[in-house]
Each structure stands twice: as structure tokens, then as C-alpha cells.
Design an enzyme around this catalytic site. Structure first.
Site, PDB file in Angstrom:
ATOM      1  N   PHE A   1      -0.141   6.226  -3.544  1.00 20.29           N
ATOM      2  CA  PHE A   1      -0.957   6.160  -4.751  1.00 20.29           C
ATOM      3  C   PHE A   1      -2.184   5.286  -4.539  1.00 20.29           C
ATOM      4  O   PHE A   1      -3.280   5.578  -4.983  1.00 20.29           O
ATOM      5  CB  PHE A   1      -0.088   5.601  -5.874  1.00 20.29           C
ATOM      6  CG  PHE A   1      -0.728   5.595  -7.226  1.00 20.29           C
ATOM      7  CD1 PHE A   1      -0.467   6.615  -8.125  1.00 20.29           C
ATOM      8  CD2 PHE A   1      -1.574   4.572  -7.614  1.00 20.29           C
ATOM      9  CE1 PHE A   1      -1.043   6.606  -9.378  1.00 20.29           C
ATOM     10  CE2 PHE A   1      -2.158   4.563  -8.859  1.00 20.29           C
ATOM     11  CZ  PHE A   1      -1.891   5.591  -9.748  1.00 20.29           C
ATOM     12  N   GLY A   2      -1.994   4.191  -3.837  1.00 18.55           N
ATOM     13  CA  GLY A   2      -3.065   3.222  -3.638  1.00 18.55           C
ATOM     14  C   GLY A   2      -2.486   1.829  -3.498  1.00 18.55           C
ATOM     15  O   GLY A   2      -1.271   1.645  -3.473  1.00 18.55           O
TER      16      GLY A   2
ATOM     17  N   ASP B   1      11.041  11.086  -5.080  1.00 20.70           N
ATOM     18  CA  ASP B   1      10.497  10.265  -4.000  1.00 20.70           C
ATOM     19  C   ASP B   1      11.276   8.953  -3.879  1.00 20.70           C
ATOM     20  O   ASP B   1      10.692   7.870  -3.746  1.00 20.70           O
ATOM     21  CB  ASP B   1       9.014   9.976  -4.231  1.00 20.70           C
ATOM     22  CG  ASP B   1       8.301   9.567  -2.945  1.00 20.70           C
ATOM     23  OD1 ASP B   1       7.235   8.925  -3.019  1.00 20.70           O
ATOM     24  OD2 ASP B   1       8.822   9.863  -1.846  1.00 20.70           O
TER      25      ASP B   1
ATOM     26  N   GLN C   1       0.845  -1.177   0.000  1.00 18.44           N
ATOM     27  CA  GLN C   1       0.000   0.000   0.000  1.00 18.44           C
ATOM     28  C   GLN C   1       0.881   1.227   0.000  1.00 18.44           C
ATOM     29  O   GLN C   1       1.714   1.404   0.876  1.00 18.44           O
ATOM     30  CB  GLN C   1      -0.903   0.024   1.247  1.00 18.44           C
ATOM     31  CG  GLN C   1      -1.769   1.255   1.395  1.00 18.44           C
ATOM     32  CD  GLN C   1      -2.989   1.228   0.496  1.00 18.44           C
ATOM     33  OE1 GLN C   1      -3.572   0.160   0.265  1.00 18.44           O
ATOM     34  NE2 GLN C   1      -3.386   2.375  -0.011  1.00 18.44           N
TER      35      GLN C   1
END
Length: 834
Positions: A527-528, A641, A524
Site C-alpha cells: 500500500f505504501g 492477504d 513499507q
């Protein structure tokens, strides 16, 4: 009659009785002559065959269900089985080896593995690789390590000078004779490396130098990583290997060396087609040394060979007869040689350089890694009388030549700039106006032709629809003018600039992931969720599903599609396609069996599986991936990131950088970008970015430094656990370093087996990367050199600004715009100075 299409070999692959297929070979289940071993997706097939119906039998691998068939690997090249032998078998013997036995049970061919497992079996992969495995599915032998005349996607041809191992492609002797021919295709270990075809021991064809993305001696070779070609070289280890891959696994293709010495790139598009061939049948200049030393070959000229300026034929008689191999010799002695050989009272003019554009550079270059720019390269050559020519290629560096200049070719497009050393009298320019050409005013012309890779990008005709990537929305970071320009650049990209991706049906994704079953959930992120899936064709995927509650939206979704689809590198995750139906937005990636790095690194039980050798390879792989993003890719990208949870690990624990939703392109001259929208993960964000919204490629370098220290220690930078009074991992590492106890940072789980010098170098480099000022940090080019030991490390400075993680007190840093924070690290920290 000479046959030019010798790669379209017609084989009698089947006997009169219809063959039956099997999927595994064991001691109790041998392969007999009326059977074939097939790969899981029915792409490749292994069995007995007779080339062109000859009277000799061989065991080989070929593409299944493609006519005319092409054998890509042969086991018993020099030991055929007689045509009348109907009892030959391929079996796993009692010693665990895969063996070919004739009718009298004599061993004709064997894998010759020394280990003797209790159980072993042979299977054929969908990549065409015959693999011998033990009972735990560990690979003991593979056909990819013993190539014949064909290079398949993902296969490698290697050289190791320390062990003497050479994996070359060796041609068949003839169309119906797979035995060893006279032509060999392989690479060299010089820097930069080159590809060669040898006829026996004599060079027959040369690729030119490798410039990190293409061979510059192949005028039509694509310079982008979408080409699918990769050549990795380690001077310290004495190794080099070349490979290529199918873009998105969407076509069948191969490279092979024919019995006549031609390299051919062949692809399937409703039939086999040759998209590239060398030496080209109509270009005699492709043959090595056609015009001899100091001769230039120009296929477009009426006189194919000519001498370099300042040179003349060694034999006018041979030259007039069209025999140019003797080459040319210098007409006027160099001025530096006159000065060196005689005591002269008057000053002698300096030599000059004659510029030649669009050239295939000569063979046998000396690479000067210490030369930093073009003018320094020119100056070095001018100051060394033995230097006869030089060239500075941006993607390689400074190359000089001191011996005969051989195998030079003039291209009509592409090519590099070559400078030939001449005596001042040979230029034909009046003495008072002679100038030494300054390279500072010269830009190397790089024209990307129709690359080899483009030839091979024919697509599957299957259930999936094929579409170009949609044009992107403008960047949501509109507060700064420079970011608006980058967004506008994206907007202007037409559809022909973006590669094709598969557009998946939502139903196929639902079926592949078992309705997004939680059992298939891999992780997870911000973003999802990400789910493991298996498509109908057997391909395993990772489906990243955009959550409706995600802080990221359609802009990030489209950003990731654009960037990662145009970026191809072995240390970047590969995007297969996407799905946009209704409210669903899903990215479909290659599946990484070992999930992400944090699943190992921060797990008390799993981290012991990461030996120091594995950790160091991961560090090197991530560094190479970042170098590609910053300097070597067709787009220059800042990831923004980078963290352990965004480093995925494949089946061999090779790292792949993932999650490009927050990445941004930047211009070649751009240094810093200011944004009012700070995105990323605190703890990995550089001080200038977290506090001022300023990011650059040095922001990624900072994140990489944090990543290195976490990999070494198995400790999170944003957690004060086990760090005593220290605010975070950076301050803890700094104190250990200052006290001479740097090795105490090493993860205790592997503290008994590591290289102290490598660990110390990595800690020092990590501290260099996390220095407060971006200008003090090395760029990724320097980082890669430092990791390899090819560059000394300067003394790092003490980190000043640190982020302290607090489980009870959380403060969010807000700018004028909203701030996105990755959910992988939700504990936001206080900013403190020392």
C-alpha cells in the site's frame, strides 16, 4: 424520598485551598491533601475527597473537569480517614508499595505487592487506571485489578475458578458512603456465560446468555461488534472476563452498580446521561424470578405474571394477591414419565413441544456442544425425559433445561424461541392432528434494538471534523457476476449504515509524523509506507500513506475504510480515521508498539523474545480474529492477504490482524468466488486461488496454516534457506511429521521451553489447514476448537502443489486481468506438482 439518579453524586473534591496537580507519586514526592494526581491528557484525577461533604475522607479517582463529578474508584472504601486529619498522605513506601498513611503514619491502605524493587512510582493513565511501576516501567499493580463499583472502558471484570479470584463490581453502601454495599455485579463461568447482579447471595438481575456478541436477555443490546462489548471465556483455564471499550475513544462513559442495585450505563454529552439501566425502574420483570418457577413475566400485559402453558399456580391465594414468587406447577404428568413409571400394555403418545417466541430464556441452561443443528437438539430433548425445555440459538447452539424454568420474560421485540415440553393432552389439539414442532422450519427472529453501545457513541467536540464514510466505488473485480453483486451491496449501503470516523487535517498528520520523517517510519507494504505519529492530544497513531506508486489504489483505500470501520474485535487493528486532501490518502490506525510479527519472527536476535507461550497466544488470537471475520461479524469477510507482516503486536504482544485493502465481503450462502484478478502474497495463497482465481473463507484457512508453521519454526514458507532439498516450509514440515520428528520443526531459539503436546497439535493443525482441496480444510470454527483441545484432529493429507522460491529465476503468473502481488514478498515462485 428515594433518589433515582444516585449516580450523579456531588462530591466536595477540593478543600478551600486550590489544589495543585502532580503527574507522579514517588517516595520523595508524596501526594498530600491539597494536591491531585492527574492523567497525561487531564482526563482523570486522583486525590482526597469527602462524599457529599461528609466527615470522612477517602482517596479516589474521578473524571476531571466534569460536573457533577463521578468517583470511579476508591482506595480505602472501608477505612476512611477522619475529617480533622490534615496530614494524611499517599506515598511510595520503602518496600516499593503505594500506601495511604494517616496523620500518625499508620498504614490505612496499601497495594501489598510482594516484590521490593529499588525504585517504584505511581502514575494515572488516561483510561483512569492507577498503575504502580518499577524502575523499568514494568507494571507491578494496577487499580483496574481491584475495581470498586465502576467499570471503565478497557477495564475487565474477571472470574477464575481455579485460583478463586473474582473481580466483581460492588456497590456503595449509600450515596455518601463508599463502603461495601449489598449489591454485586459479575459474571458466571457456565457455558454460555451470563451477567448477574446479586443482592447478598440472592440473584437480583440476570443478563441472559452471551451469544459471542451480546447478552440475549437484554432486548435492546446491539448484536454487532461495534457495540464495544467483549466476553472471553476459557473452560480449560477456568477463566472468564467481560470488558467494553469506547468506540474510537470518542466519548467518556462508564458502567456502574448503584447502591440500590441498578446497573447503569452512563455517558458524557455536555453532561452525564443514563442511556441504559437494569433493572429498569418501570419494568418489574427485570427483577430476577418475579413470577417464580415456570412463570412468565410480561411487562406489557395487564396481568404481569402468568403460568406457562400446561402449568397452574402453586397457590391460587398467593397468585390472586399478586405474590407470584411461588410460581407454577405442571397440570398433567408428562407421557414419558408415565411410560417410565408404569408397565403399560398400550403405546403412550409422545410428548410434544409448545413454541414460545420473543422470550428471555430461563436461567440454568445446560449447553450441549456436540449438537450440530436444530433438529438434533429437538431430538435429544425428546429422547431424554428429564429435558423440560430446549432452545437452539444460531449464535450459541443447543441449550436444554432439566430443572425449574426460572426468570422467563416475554419481550415485545427481540428475544429467542423457547420450546416447552408438554404432555400431548395439554396442547388442546385433537389427537389425530398433533404434531411435534419441527425446528427445521423455524428461523430465530433477531431484531437488533437500539443497542447499549449506540447510546454511548457521543463524539468529541474538538479540532477534528466528523463525517460519515463515503459511499464506496464499485468493486474493480467486475469480471464475475457474484463479485458484482457484492460490490452492488456495498454501493447500496446508505450513510446511516456506516459508523462515524474522524477526518484528520493533513497538517495534523504532518505535524504528528514530523513531516513523515524517516525516523518515524514503521514499515513499507504494498500500500505504501507506515509512519508512527503523536497527535496533539498525546494519542499515538500509525499513519498508513497511500503511495502514488502503489499497486493498490482508491478502490482498496475505500474498501479498507468500509470494512475495518465496521469490524471491531480485540484481534483486529482499530481504525481511528482517515485523511484525503489533494493527492494524499492516509489511514490513521491505533499504534502497535511492537510493530509486526515478522519483525520478531524472522530476526535472528529478536525471535528469542517470542516464547512458545507468546507464540501460542498469537496463534489463538489470529484464529479468533479470523473466526470473527468469517462467522461472527456484522459483515462476513475474507481477508485474502493474511501473513506475518500483517499481524501487528500491541504492548502486551497481543496479535491484531491488519491491512484490509484486499479483503472482500461474501454472502452467507456463498462458498466460492471466481475472480480474474488474483491478489495477495504468493506462499500464503491457496492452490485454487493462485492457479484458478477461486477464493473462499478456506483460502484464509490455508494462509492461516502457513502462518502457524512459520510461527512455530521462525522460517519463511517462501525461502528454502535451512530447509535442505525441500521446496518450501510445507514440504519440510510434512516430511518431519511423517518421520515422527515433528518437534524438529520448532525454532531452536526456544527449543528448551515449550509444551510438546501444544506444538505437535499446532503442527498437525497447520498441515490440515494447508491441504490442497478446500473441502479438506477445517473452517475457523473447527480450528478454534482444535486449538483449545476440545476437538480431535483428523489425519492430514500430503500437500501436492508447492511454491518454490528462486532468487535467480522469477516468473510472474498473469491472468486475463492484472495481478497484484504484495511487496512484502516480491519473489514470485514457480508452480510445481509432485
Amino acid at each position: 424520598m428515594r433518589v433515582h439518579l444516585c449516580f450523579l453524586l456531588v462530591f466536595s473534591l477540593f478543600q478551600a485551598i486550590q489544589s495543585s496537580a502532580i503527574y507522579i507519586i514517588t517516595a520523595s514526592r508524596p501526594l498530600v491533601q491539597n494536591q491531585t494526581l492527574v492523567s497525561p491528557s487531564q482526563i482523570f484525577e486522583l486525590g482526597f475527597f469527602r462524599p457529599n461533604g461528609s466527615g470522612k475522607q477517602y482517596v479516589g479517582i474521578w473524571y476531571k473537569n466534569m460536573t457533577p463529578s463521578k468517583v470511579v474508584w476508591v482506595a480505602n472504601r472501608d477505612k476512611p480517614i477522619g475529617d480533622t486529619d490534615q496530614s494524611a498522605t499517599l506515598i511510595v513506601g520503602g518496600d516499593g508499595n503505594l500506601k495511604l498513611l494517616d496523620g500518625q503514619q499508620n498504614t490505612v491502605w496499601s497495594t501489598n505487592v510482594m516484590a521490593k524493587p529499588k525504585y517504584s512510582a505511581a502514575v494515572l493513565s488516561d483510561f483512569g487506571n492507577l498503575v504502580l511501576q518499577d524502575g523499568s516501567a514494568n507494571e507491578m499493580w494496577q487499580s483496574f485489578d481491584e475495581p470498586t463499583d465502576t467499570l471503565l472502558p478497557t477495564m475487565k471484570i474477571r472470574v477464575n475458578v481455579k485460583t478463586g479470584m473474582k473481580q466483581h463490581l460492588i456497590s456503595w453502601k449509600g450515596e455518601d458512603d463508599p463502603s461495601f454495599g449489598s449489591f454485586v455485579l459479575g459474571g458466571t463461568l457456565e457455558t454460555p456465560p451470563q451477567g448477574f447482579v446479586w443482592n447478598g447471595s440472592s440473584p437480583y438481575w440476570r443478563s441472559g446468555q452471551w451469544d459471542k456478541s451480546k447478552f440475549i436477555g437484554i432486548a435492546t443490546m446491539s448484536g454487532t461488534y461495534l457495540s464495544g462489548y467483549d466476553l472471553l471465556q476459557s473452560i480449560d483455564q477456568g477463566t472468564s472476563y467481560f470488558s467494553f471499550y469506547n468506540y474510537n475513544n470518542s466519548f467518556f462513559g462508564y458502567i456502574f452498580i448503584s447502591s440500590e442495585g441498578s446497573i447503569k450505563f452512563v455517558s458524557w454529552n455536555n453532561g452525564w446521561s443514563t442511556y441504559w439501566e437494569a433493572p429498569a425502574p418501570t419494568n418489574h420483570c427485570d427483577v430476577y424470578g418475579t413470577c417464580g418457577p415456570f412463570g412468565v413475566c410480561d411487562a406489557s400485559s395487564s396481568t404481569m405474571c402468568r403460568c406457562l402453558k400446561g402449568f397452574k399456580p402453586r397457590s391460587d391465594q398467593d397468585w390472586n394477591r399478586g405474590n407470584w414468587t411461588g410460581g407454577c406447577h405442571r397440570e398433567t404428568e408428562l407421557n414419558c414419565q408415565i411410560t417410565a413409571s408404569a408397565a403399560v400394555s398400550t403405546p403412550v403418545e409422545k410428548d410434544v413441544f409448545w413454541q414460545m417466541k420473543q422470550m428471555k430464556l430461563p436461567d440454568s441452561a445446560d449447553y450441549l456442544s456436540s449438537i450440530a443443528d436444530e433438529e438434533e437438539c429437538q431430538s435429544w430433548c425428546l429422547g431424554n425425559c428429564s429435558c423440560l425445555a430446549f432452545s437452539y440459538v444460531d449464535t450459541i447452539g443447543c441449550m436444554v433445561w432439566s430443572g425449574d424454568l426460572t426468570d422467563i420474560q416475554k419481550f415485545s421485540t427481540a428475544g429467542e424461541v423457547l420450546f416447552i415440553r408438554l404432555a400431548a393432552a395439554d396442547t388442546g389439539i385433537p389427537t389425530q392432528t398433533k404434531l411435534i414442532i419441527s425446528l427445521s422450519t423455524i428461523s430465530v427472529i433477531t431484531l437488533f434494538g437500539a443497542g447499549i453501545s449506540v447510546w454511548g457513541l457521543s463524539r468529541w467536540r474538538g479540532k477534528f471534523r466528523k463525517m460519515k464514510i463515503p459511499r464506496l466505488l464499485k468493486s474493480v473485480d467486475t469480471a464475475n457476476k457474484s463479485e458484482e453483486l457484492i460490490a452492488a451491496r456495498k454501493e447500496q449501503m446508505n450513510q446511516e449504515d456506516a459508523p462515524e470516523l474522524l477526518v484528520y487535517d493533513l497538517d495534523s498528520i504532518i505535524l504528528a509524523t514530523d513531516k513523515f520523517n524517516t525516523k518515524n517510519k514503521l514499515g513499507q507494504g504494498g500500500f505504501g509506507p507506515v509512519y508512527k505519529g503523536k497527535l496533539n492530544d498525546g494519542k499515538e497513531i500509525a499513519a498508513k500513506r497511500l503511495s502514488s506508486h502503489s499497486g493498490q489504489g482508491i478502490a482498496e483505500f475505500k474498501n479498507e475504510i468500509l470494512l475495518i470501520s465496521k469490524l471491531q474485535h480485540r484481534n483486529l487493528v482499530r481504525l481511528f480515521g482517515y485523511c484525503t486532501e489533494g493527492e494524499e490518502k492516509i489511514l490513521v490506525y491505533e499504534y502497535s508498539p511492537n510493530k509486526s510479527l515478522d519483525a520478531f519472527l524472522f530476526d535472528s536476535k529478536e525471535k528469542a523474545k517470542l516464547s512458545w507461550g507468546t507464540r501460542f497466544r498469537i496463534i489463538q488470537g489470529v484464529a479468533r480474529g479470523l473466526l470473527y471475520l468469517h462467522r461472527d461479524s456484522c459483515l462476513r469477510v475474507i481477508h485474502r492477504d493474511l501473513k506475518v507482516s500483517n499481524i501487528l503486536l500491541d504492548e502486551k504482544m497481543n496479535p491484531k490482524i491488519s491491512d484490509f485493502g484486499l479483503a472482500r465481503m461474501f454472502e452467507g450462502t456463498q462458498v466460492l468466488v471466481n475472480t480474474h484478478k488474483v491478489v495477495g502474497t504468493l506462499g500464503y495463497m491457496s492452490p485454487e486461488y493462485a492457479m484458478g482465481g477461486i477464493f473462499s473463507e478456506k483460502s484464509d484457512v490455508y494462509s492461516f496454516g502457513v502462518l502457524m508453521l512459520e510461527i512455530i519454526s521462525s522460517k519463511k514458507n517462501t525461502s528454502s534457506d535451512h530447509l535442505g532439498q525441500h521446496l518450501n516450509l510445507l514440504t519440510y514440515a510434512w516430511q518431519l511429521w511423517c518421520e515422527g520428528r515433528g518437534l524438529d520443526l520448532m525454532d531452536e531459539a526456544i527449543a528448551d521451553a515449550f509444551s510438546p503436546s501444544e506444538v505437535i497439535r499446532c503442527i498437525e493443525l497447520g498441515l490440515l489447514c494447508v491441504q490442497d482441496y478446500a473441502a479438506d480444510r477445517p473452517n475457523m470454527s473447527a480450528v478454534v476448537l482444535m486449538l483449545s483441545g476440545q476437538s480431535d484432529l483428523p489425519q492430514p493429507k500430503q500437500p501436492t502443489f508447492t511454491f518454490q522460491c528462486s532468487t535467480t529465476h522469477k516468473v510472474q503468473i498473469q491472468s486475463k486481468e492484472e495481478t497484484f502481488l504484495s511487496r512484502n514478498t516480491i519473489t514470485i515462485t514457480m508452480v510445481e506438482g509432485r
